[in-house]
Design an enzyme around this catalytic site. Structure first.
Site, PDB file in Angstrom:
ATOM      1  N   ASN A 157       0.816  -1.233   0.000  1.00  0.00           N
ATOM      2  CA  ASN A 157       0.000   0.000   0.000  1.00  0.00           C
ATOM      3  C   ASN A 157       0.841   1.272   0.000  1.00  0.00           C
ATOM      4  OD1 ASN A 157       0.684  -0.641   2.642  1.00  0.00           O
ATOM      5  ND2 ASN A 157      -1.139   0.297   3.501  1.00  0.00           N
ATOM      6  N   GLY A 233       2.397  -5.559   7.462  1.00  0.00           N
ATOM      7  CA  GLY A 233       1.486  -6.267   6.568  1.00  0.00           C
ATOM      8  C   GLY A 233       0.299  -6.798   7.340  1.00  0.00           C
ATOM      9  N   SER A 234      -0.279  -7.875   6.827  1.00  0.00           N
ATOM     10  CA  SER A 234      -1.542  -8.356   7.377  1.00  0.00           C
ATOM     11  C   SER A 234      -1.316  -9.228   8.624  1.00  0.00           C
ATOM     12  CB  SER A 234      -2.289  -9.170   6.319  1.00  0.00           C
ATOM     13  OG  SER A 234      -1.541 -10.312   6.015  1.00  0.00           O
ATOM     14  N   GLY A 238       1.725 -11.837   9.535  1.00  0.00           N
ATOM     15  CA  GLY A 238       2.474 -11.538  10.758  1.00  0.00           C
ATOM     16  C   GLY A 238       2.536 -12.744  11.681  1.00  0.00           C
ATOM     17  N   GLU A 255       4.015  -4.544  12.505  1.00  0.00           N
ATOM     18  CA  GLU A 255       3.095  -3.445  12.191  1.00  0.00           C
ATOM     19  C   GLU A 255       1.990  -4.053  11.338  1.00  0.00           C
ATOM     20  OE1 GLU A 255       3.105  -0.407  13.257  1.00  0.00           O
ATOM     21  OE2 GLU A 255       5.116  -0.118  14.042  1.00  0.00           O
ATOM     22  N   CYS A 289      -3.460   1.229   6.484  1.00  0.00           N
ATOM     23  CA  CYS A 289      -3.648   0.464   7.721  1.00  0.00           C
ATOM     24  C   CYS A 289      -4.377   1.283   8.775  1.00  0.00           C
ATOM     25  CB  CYS A 289      -2.305  -0.014   8.247  1.00  0.00           C
ATOM     26  SG  CYS A 289      -1.122   1.330   8.418  1.00  0.00           S
ATOM     27  N   GLU A 462       7.082   2.375  15.106  1.00  0.00           N
ATOM     28  CA  GLU A 462       7.853   2.983  14.034  1.00  0.00           C
ATOM     29  C   GLU A 462       7.685   4.492  14.134  1.00  0.00           C
ATOM     30  OE1 GLU A 462      10.034   1.529  12.457  1.00  0.00           O
ATOM     31  OE2 GLU A 462       9.377  -0.136  11.190  1.00  0.00           O
TER      32      GLU A 462
END
Ligand code: NAD
Length: 483
Positions: A157, A233-234, A238, A255, A289, A462
């Protein structure tokens, strides 16, 4: 103009060179605005990964970054920022075509990437330990050391800015880094390698590999040659990565997804809310996200908000990203099917479609900007991440009910409060279960404000100074001064 895509193939950036895929394999990349083939990426596999791991370890062991004077490392990163801006026009064009996002959003990504290198370049010489008093017989101090080889897996994304978000603090701390680009849009991220090359990043200190998640990504995170994993990611991916990390006991930063809610009180500025709604759920076609995936509205203004939100959604200009419309396609045919299918469960679960609700019948992968009203907080569309231009509106009566609803999913990435009452904004912000709360402006904050989730949205932070400490570990050194 660079000749990067002259033969239509984005190669892997490995040990300072550009290399073809294993066995000459390639990944075909589409333009989601048309559905046509756009370019190809050289597909790395086991053999290329082995070379990247070897180069990363050798660079770390030589101390290419870790032993560089911190100020020089910072200046190297400022050169990268300059080089990113020099390729931004060409890079944004490629990013727009491969991801579907608008050209201006693609420019924003390159600009944000440059800013990450400036921000973390500026702190490379300020990663300071502390001294701990143990009495006159000891000297004790801590140092922050890089992990070694940081493996970073990036989603589609925001491939360029998310890669920069993790690479910049990783470099500032002195790690070697291997980035696995997303298979749907790897081209612009490969171009980031050009900026690294032109800034003269030491060979092997950073590699960018194109590959398939279940193949290259899974091999990278399972490798015992990796000292740290950074994943964006998803949730299911994860979880798979955490299983792999458990085998090698490798520290990880996660994340993951979100289902974030805005809580809108009766005294909110509704013009401001509509601006936030437009960026919150329609920027990048809602593939964010931290999107405003739910809007909880005080019942006294609920109908007005539903009507204004529907009018906003119906009035957005739609087109190919290159024309800079307000609404752009989702990234792939599969993503469009997923978004549409989940959206269509809404009515079965008792919701009302106030705008959109299905794909747009036109070339490319366009989902109509969608407003779902009267959504039950327990409905599938209110609980699962849609990752498209679809938001769910639900009325509430009391502050306590709104907070319970906002906190009522397994995610906790961001949340928002819209009110003119300062005391209420503080009170509610503290009760919201999320890593970041926006008051009166969705996406308020920036590269210097810590970002990350609670619950299934992940862990670690982050952005900001906070993120630096994900990329170092503490060593304590205690010295006896006796005798
Ligand atoms: P995804 O999990 O499908 O893929 C992300 C990356 O993981 C890709 O590079 C993919 O190739 C790789 N991958 C897939 N399987 C793998 C495996 N078994 N081992 C290692 N790597 C593997 O996610 P996506 O569809 O690319 O991105 C969308 C998701 O990312 C959404 O859930 C979104 O909320 C989340 N996201 C989170 C943040 C954040 O900062 N919290 C930011 C952006 C996106």
């Amino acid at each position: 103009m660079s000749t990067f895509l002259d033969d239509g193939l984005a190669r892997n950036f490995l040990a300072g060179a550009w290399v073809d895929g294993d066995g000459g394999r390639t990944i075909a990349v589409e333009d989601p605005g048309t559905g046509a083939h756009f370019a190809d990426a050289a597909q790395a596999g086991e053999a290329t990964l082995a070379k990247a791991l070897e180069a990363a370890r050798a660079s770390f062991d030589r101390g290419d970054l870790a032993d560089m004077k911190p100020g020089d490392r910072g200046r190297l990163m400022l050169r990268i920022a300059r080089e990113i801006r020099l390729i931004a026009a060409e890079g944004a064009d490629a990013l727009c075509r491969e991801s579907g996002k608008s050209l201006s959003a693609a420019h924003d990504e390159f600009e944000e990437a440059a800013q990450y290198f400036e921000y973390y370049g500026g702190v490379a010489d300020k990663i300071e330990g502390k001294s701990i008093p143990l009495g006159p017989d000891y000297a004790d101090f801590t140092v922050f050391e890089p992990y070694g080889v940081s493996a970073q897996v990036v989603p589609w994304n925001f491939p360029v800015s998310i890669a920069a978000r993790s690479l910049a603090p990783s470099m500032a701390a002195g790690n070697s880094t291997i980035i696995k680009s997303p298979e749907l849009d790897p081209i612009a991220l490969a171009m980031l390698g050009q900026a690294l090359e032109r800034a003269e990043v030491p060979a092997g200190a950073v590699s960018i590999l194109n590959g398939i998640g279940a193949d290259l990504g899974a091999r990278l995170v399972a490798s015992s040659d990796v000292d740290q994993i950074v994943f964006t990611g998803s949730v299911p991916t994860g979880q798979a990565i955490l299983h792999a990390a458990a085998e090698t006991v490798t520290p990880s930063l996660m994340e993951l997804g979100g289902k974030s809610a805005a809580v809108v009180f009766e005294d909110a500025d509704l013009d401001g809310l509509m601006r936030s709604l437009q960026s919150g759920i329609f920027y990048n076609a809602g593939q964010v996200c931290s999107a405003m995936a739910r809007v909880l509205v005080h019942r006294s203004i609920y109908q007005e908000v539903v009507e204004r939100a529907a009018a906003l959604a119906n009035g957005l200009s739609v087109g190919h990203g290159l024309d800079n419309p307000e609404h752009t396609p989702v990234v792939s045919a599969l993503q469009l099917s997923r978004v549409e299918a989940l959206t269509q469960t809404a009515q079965q679960d008792g919701a009302r479609v106030a705008a959109g609700g299905a794909r747009l019948e036109r070339e490319g992968y366009f989902m109509a900007p969608t407003i779902l009203a009267d959504v039950d907080p327990g409905a599938r569309v209110a609980q699962q991440e849609i990752f498209g231009p679809v938001t769910c509106l639900t009325p509430f009566d009391t502050e306590a009910e709104a907070i319970a609803m906002a906190n009522g999913t397994e995610f906790g990435l961001v949340a928002g409060v819209f009110t003119r009452d300062l005391a209420r904004s503080h009170r509610v912000a503290r009760k919201l279960r999320a890593g970041q709360v926006f008051v009166n402006e969705w996406f308020a904050g920036g590269i210097s404000t810590p970002f990350g989730g609670v619950g299934k949205s992940g862990f670690g932070r982050e952005k900001g100074l906070e993120a630096l400490y994900n990329y170092v570990r503490t060593k304590n050194i205690a010295i006896s001064l006796k005798g």
